[in-house]
Enzyme design. Sequence first.
Site, PDB file in Angstrom:
ATOM      1  N   CYS A 194      -7.626   1.386  14.205  1.00  0.00           N
ATOM      2  CA  CYS A 194      -9.059   1.071  14.160  1.00  0.00           C
ATOM      3  C   CYS A 194      -9.643   0.976  15.565  1.00  0.00           C
ATOM      4  O   CYS A 194     -10.848   0.945  15.725  1.00  0.00           O
ATOM      5  CB  CYS A 194      -9.287  -0.247  13.442  1.00  0.00           C
ATOM      6  SG  CYS A 194      -8.419  -0.335  11.896  1.00  0.00           S
TER       7      CYS A 194
ATOM      8  N   SER B 187       0.842  -1.195   0.000  1.00  0.00           N
ATOM      9  CA  SER B 187       0.000   0.000   0.000  1.00  0.00           C
ATOM     10  C   SER B 187       0.878   1.246   0.000  1.00  0.00           C
ATOM     11  O   SER B 187       1.823   1.336   0.789  1.00  0.00           O
ATOM     12  CB  SER B 187      -0.865  -0.037   1.264  1.00  0.00           C
ATOM     13  OG  SER B 187      -1.874   0.902   1.182  1.00  0.00           O
ATOM     14  N   ALA B 188       0.561   2.235  -0.867  1.00  0.00           N
ATOM     15  CA  ALA B 188       1.431   3.419  -1.009  1.00  0.00           C
ATOM     16  C   ALA B 188       1.374   4.353   0.196  1.00  0.00           C
ATOM     17  O   ALA B 188       2.365   4.981   0.541  1.00  0.00           O
ATOM     18  CB  ALA B 188       1.037   4.188  -2.272  1.00  0.00           C
ATOM     19  N   HIS B 189       0.201   4.403   0.863  1.00  0.00           N
ATOM     20  CA  HIS B 189       0.076   5.446   1.900  1.00  0.00           C
ATOM     21  C   HIS B 189       0.867   5.149   3.169  1.00  0.00           C
ATOM     22  O   HIS B 189       0.988   6.004   4.043  1.00  0.00           O
ATOM     23  CB  HIS B 189      -1.396   5.744   2.214  1.00  0.00           C
ATOM     24  CG  HIS B 189      -2.118   4.711   3.022  1.00  0.00           C
ATOM     25  ND1 HIS B 189      -2.340   4.866   4.370  1.00  0.00           N
ATOM     26  CD2 HIS B 189      -2.689   3.532   2.686  1.00  0.00           C
ATOM     27  CE1 HIS B 189      -3.029   3.822   4.819  1.00  0.00           C
ATOM     28  NE2 HIS B 189      -3.245   2.994   3.816  1.00  0.00           N
TER      29      HIS B 189
ATOM     30  N   THR C  36     -10.297   1.926 -14.757  1.00  0.00           N
ATOM     31  CA  THR C  36      -9.168   2.744 -15.221  1.00  0.00           C
ATOM     32  C   THR C  36      -8.152   2.919 -14.094  1.00  0.00           C
ATOM     33  O   THR C  36      -8.515   3.195 -12.957  1.00  0.00           O
ATOM     34  CB  THR C  36      -9.684   4.125 -15.694  1.00  0.00           C
ATOM     35  OG1 THR C  36     -10.636   3.882 -16.721  1.00  0.00           O
ATOM     36  CG2 THR C  36      -8.561   5.004 -16.222  1.00  0.00           C
TER      37      THR C  36
HETATM   38  N1  PLP Z   1      -2.523  -4.745   6.599  1.00  0.00           N
HETATM   39  C1  PLP Z   1      -1.816  -4.097   7.531  1.00  0.00           C
HETATM   40  C2  PLP Z   1      -0.783  -4.831   8.318  1.00  0.00           C
HETATM   41  C3  PLP Z   1      -2.029  -2.737   7.761  1.00  0.00           C
HETATM   42  O1  PLP Z   1      -1.308  -2.091   8.682  1.00  0.00           O
HETATM   43  C4  PLP Z   1      -3.023  -2.078   6.994  1.00  0.00           C
HETATM   44  C5  PLP Z   1      -3.329  -0.659   7.254  1.00  0.00           C
HETATM   45  O2  PLP Z   1      -3.575  -0.223   8.357  1.00  0.00           O
HETATM   46  C6  PLP Z   1      -3.744  -2.797   6.042  1.00  0.00           C
HETATM   47  C7  PLP Z   1      -3.458  -4.135   5.867  1.00  0.00           C
HETATM   48  C8  PLP Z   1      -4.791  -2.143   5.184  1.00  0.00           C
HETATM   49  O3  PLP Z   1      -4.155  -1.382   4.201  1.00  0.00           O
HETATM   50  P1  PLP Z   1      -4.928  -0.376   3.230  1.00  0.00           P
HETATM   51  O4  PLP Z   1      -5.173   0.854   4.024  1.00  0.00           O
HETATM   52  O5  PLP Z   1      -3.987  -0.131   2.106  1.00  0.00           O
HETATM   53  O6  PLP Z   1      -6.161  -1.052   2.775  1.00  0.00           O
END
Ligand code: PLP
Length: 612
Positions: free
Chosen positions: A346, A212-214, A250
Amino acid sequence: MPSTFCVPEIFLDANATTPALPEISQLMEDVCCTQFANPSSPHLAALNPKQILETTRSLALRLFNEPKGTIIFNSGATEGINTAVFSVLQNAMGQNCKDKVLLYGATEHKAVPEALKYWNSVFQLNAEVVAIPVDKSGQLDLGFIAKHLDRALIVCTMGANNETGVVADLPALQGCIRAQHARIPWLVDCVQVLGKVALDLQAVDVDYATFSAHKLYGPKGVGCLYVNQKAVYSPLTVGGGQEQGARGGTENVAGIAALGKIFQWLLATREDAAACSPFAPLTQLQHYRERLLKALKRAFPELTLNQPYPDSLPTTLNFSVPTLTSGQLIAMFDAAGIRVSAGSACSTGRPKSFVLQAMGLPDWQSEGAIRLSFGPATSSAYIEAAEARINALAERLDAMRSATQNGLEGVFVPQPTSSSFTVFAEKISAQSGRLYLFGHSDDAADWLATHFPAARWEYISATELTTPTWHLELNADQVMTIENRETQRVAQIPATGIALTDEEKQAVQVASIPEINPQSDILVDVRERLETAAQPVIEPYTQALVAPRAEWISLLLTLAEVPAEQRYITICRSGGRSAVVAALAAKLRAPTLVSAELGVTHLIQNSICTRA
Ligand code: PLP
């Protein structure tokens, strides 16, 4: 209220997300404005966007050490996890899966068990979703995996844990999984591992890996899934045939360009620690973490780490402090201008980390856990600024500790005979420190000890109590008289408890921050003592009274004789508690208090902005 904050915050919650680096946002803007063509278009304008996709794809494969598989761009790790699980479970449809299991690590991000349960039910497989236990240091139980592998449809593990930074032993897992079952589908969630410790997807034969980029200074909503050429795959979305039919829709070209830039920098850092890249090498990150830990231990000498140290992600610290809840710690860090998290992002309410529970840590550690994390592009100057804030916090806490060593401390509470008292007692029993029950009924003390066993209740079984600071007296009509001997102020409170109605709360006068006049208004800070110590109300609000929760009664006493024309404004962290204190004062016929609409951080920012 100013629209932008003037006090820069220190953001130490990088495992939740990171800001886009300036080069990244500039690159994305350029791509959006100049390379905006649809990469699937037949004309020449599509060539550059198409090139961006292919360059990023090949950089990803190079970064993962050229494993035999493909890269599919998507919206991030949650989508990657769902796609992998969907592919495997759809492939199992029609089989008798009643005695099959879907294995996942007990400390996995919740996207994993949720995806397993969801697709298991959509495809009506009725397989059992089974958590693989972890040991005290967060490592998966290989014996458990080996035992269940024969019946497993998929094994889901992670590269590094988002809460604790525990780094999985992927070669050991590979030994266990592949030795027994050469082709059992194996998903590894690699979101937290990339950029922090080495990752080699050629050496470990995984089927799916998510990114994941963020989490690495790119934008939210873009990432990629690595799929081994031997793995089964079904698209989760279909449409225009994008990604060679692997994911309809896209492509997010600007986001993928950002991802490409991140991969390029990571490659440069890996190949040459002194390369021109914002990403710091591993040893540098370890050094940063040590510096932060040292500062934290100064502020909280009783700090206990909830992770194997130093053998965990060099960018993550997870700790608890015995006498403090995670809510109190977060409030204190917030007040000091440092953003940290309780367990995972979360978690809300009273968090109990399931990750730490799975590791078998005691309740106080999993309830009080704080995660402090920085990204791999953090600079030395940023760490220095964080250290300076933590050190300043340590100094204030030291001063507070020495100031409160003497005297009778705690909250004096009335008799527990009303329902409002139950609510009050429930709230305050979560506080650390002593709670004094003053009155004449032994039953009340027993009742409290039974209902709120966690609190440290002390029953003062007299109708009169005199300490150097206080004199308390309970009369036959159940009215408690409280006198502060230092200020000679007296208040009377019904021993049956004080209930506030919604109308009473709504009747409170509220002042917005710019309406507060630092010259003529007197602020009454009603935050927790620790929050106040961490973030004192600063000049020009020099007339601030500090009345933390434990001393609301003394606050009311202090206010009992103030001139009616003087405006007192209660202020807290975000406006809720200050309104309650103001309503309480109105109920007890203390002078009228006004509640600040927002909290101390806004007040300080407003004062700095006004002066700037
Ligand atoms: N897996 C882990 C270990 C993470 O820390 C996170 C993000 O908190 C995710 C999956 C979910 O990633 P995304 O926000 O790119 O869906």
